[in-house]
Design a protein around this motif. Structure first.
Motif, PDB file in Angstrom:
ATOM      1  N   LYS A  85       0.268  -0.850  -0.112  1.00 14.84           N
ATOM      2  CA  LYS A  85       0.094  -0.620  -0.026  1.00 14.84           C
ATOM      3  C   LYS A  85       1.247   1.387  -0.563  1.00 14.84           C
ATOM      4  CE  LYS A  85      -4.248  -1.908   2.907  1.00 14.84           C
ATOM      5  NZ  LYS A  85      -4.302  -2.258   3.878  1.00 14.84           N
ATOM      6  N   CYS A  86       0.187   2.389  -0.726  1.00 12.83           N
ATOM      7  CA  CYS A  86       1.416   3.369  -1.356  1.00 12.83           C
ATOM      8  C   CYS A  86       0.745   3.814   0.606  1.00 12.83           C
ATOM      9  CB  CYS A  86       0.799   4.819  -2.150  1.00 12.83           C
ATOM     10  SG  CYS A  86       1.381   5.840  -2.347  1.00 12.83           S
ATOM     11  N   GLU A  87       2.121   4.783   0.498  1.00 11.19           N
ATOM     12  CA  GLU A  87       2.951   5.456   2.123  1.00 11.19           C
ATOM     13  C   GLU A  87       1.905   6.934   1.774  1.00 11.19           C
ATOM     14  OE1 GLU A  87       6.842   5.426   3.278  1.00 11.19           O
ATOM     15  OE2 GLU A  87       6.179   3.342   4.240  1.00 11.19           O
ATOM     16  N   VAL A  88       1.655   7.439   0.915  1.00  4.82           N
ATOM     17  CA  VAL A  88       1.749   8.832   0.752  1.00  4.82           C
ATOM     18  C   VAL A  88      -0.241   8.184   0.250  1.00  4.82           C
ATOM     19  CG1 VAL A  88       0.916  10.653  -0.127  1.00  4.82           C
ATOM     20  CG2 VAL A  88       2.909   9.356  -0.232  1.00  4.82           C
ATOM     21  N   CYS A  89      -0.760   7.757  -0.850  1.00  3.68           N
ATOM     22  CA  CYS A  89      -2.807   7.945  -0.945  1.00  3.68           C
ATOM     23  C   CYS A  89      -3.070   6.347  -0.356  1.00  3.68           C
ATOM     24  CB  CYS A  89      -2.325   8.146  -2.273  1.00  3.68           C
ATOM     25  SG  CYS A  89      -1.828   6.505  -2.965  1.00  3.68           S
ATOM     26  N   PHE A 103      10.396  -3.599  -2.693  1.00  2.00           N
ATOM     27  CA  PHE A 103      10.727  -2.862  -1.234  1.00  2.00           C
ATOM     28  C   PHE A 103      10.322  -1.706  -1.938  1.00  2.00           C
ATOM     29  CE2 PHE A 103      15.014  -2.988  -2.889  1.00  2.00           C
ATOM     30  CZ  PHE A 103      15.248  -1.627  -3.289  1.00  2.00           C
ATOM     31  N   SER A 104       8.717  -1.119  -2.983  1.00  3.92           N
ATOM     32  CA  SER A 104       8.666  -0.030  -3.445  1.00  3.92           C
ATOM     33  C   SER A 104       7.411   0.441  -1.683  1.00  3.92           C
ATOM     34  CB  SER A 104       7.813   0.293  -4.393  1.00  3.92           C
ATOM     35  OG  SER A 104       8.474   0.028  -5.329  1.00  3.92           O
ATOM     36  N   THR A 105       7.353   1.712  -1.691  1.00  2.78           N
ATOM     37  CA  THR A 105       6.417   1.955  -0.688  1.00  2.78           C
ATOM     38  C   THR A 105       5.537   3.024  -1.325  1.00  2.78           C
ATOM     39  OG1 THR A 105       8.297   4.111   0.388  1.00  2.78           O
ATOM     40  CG2 THR A 105       7.934   1.907   0.776  1.00  2.78           C
TER      41      THR A 105
END
Length: 154
Positions: A85-89, A103-105
């Motif tokens: 899950k995106c840490e921003v949206c 390891f994409s965030t």
């Protein structure tokens, strides 16, 4: 269910990569320590060659250590249930992106926004200095060398 299976495969690949990086870092650090403790012999060219080799090894070890930290963070996110899950949206990061960069965030859109803004959120002002200062970082004051204190006794 396909996403869950993909996340399980990614978990396994993250564990494998973590193990590999830990081994490599251990060997590289051991090698760097050995080189530093070995006796210096040869001329200036040999010393320069050894120093450049140490620099390259040190840089590679630093990059691998950063990757290892990102992998550790991804594994913690997996345990917490926030991986993917995106840490921003908070939208789900596509599996294709996670396969490419496990390891994409951030989702692609938020990552682009971060890169466009230089990694600074709009909440911190145009140049980011507002985050670490009271506004204008230098104000009207001119900084001179004599204003800086340094301890050269070490």
């Amino acid at each position: 269910m396909a996403r869950q299976d993909a996340l399980l495969r990614l978990h396994k690949s993250l564990i494998t990569r973590r193990t590999e990086l830990r081994k490599r870092l251990g060997l590289e650090l051991e090698e760097l320590a050995h080189v530093k403790h070995s006796s210096a012999s040869g001329d200036a060219a040999d010393a320069a060659f050894d120093a450049s080799g140490e620099e390259i090894s040190s840089t590679l070890a630093e990059l691998e250590a950063k990757e290892l930290a990102q992998i550790e963070r991804a594994l913690r996110r997996l345990k917490a249930g926030t991986y993917g899950k995106c840490e921003v949206c908070s939208i789900k990061i596509p599996v294709a992106r996670l396969n490419a960069l496990p390891f994409s965030t951030f989702c692609v859109d938020c990552q682009r926004e971060m890169e466009r803004d230089g990694g600074w959120s709009a909440d911190y002002g145009a140049n980011g200095w507002d985050r670490i200062t009271d506004g204008d970082p230098m104000g009207e004051r001119e900084v001179r060398i004599s204003d800086l204190e340094s301890d050269l006794s070490k």
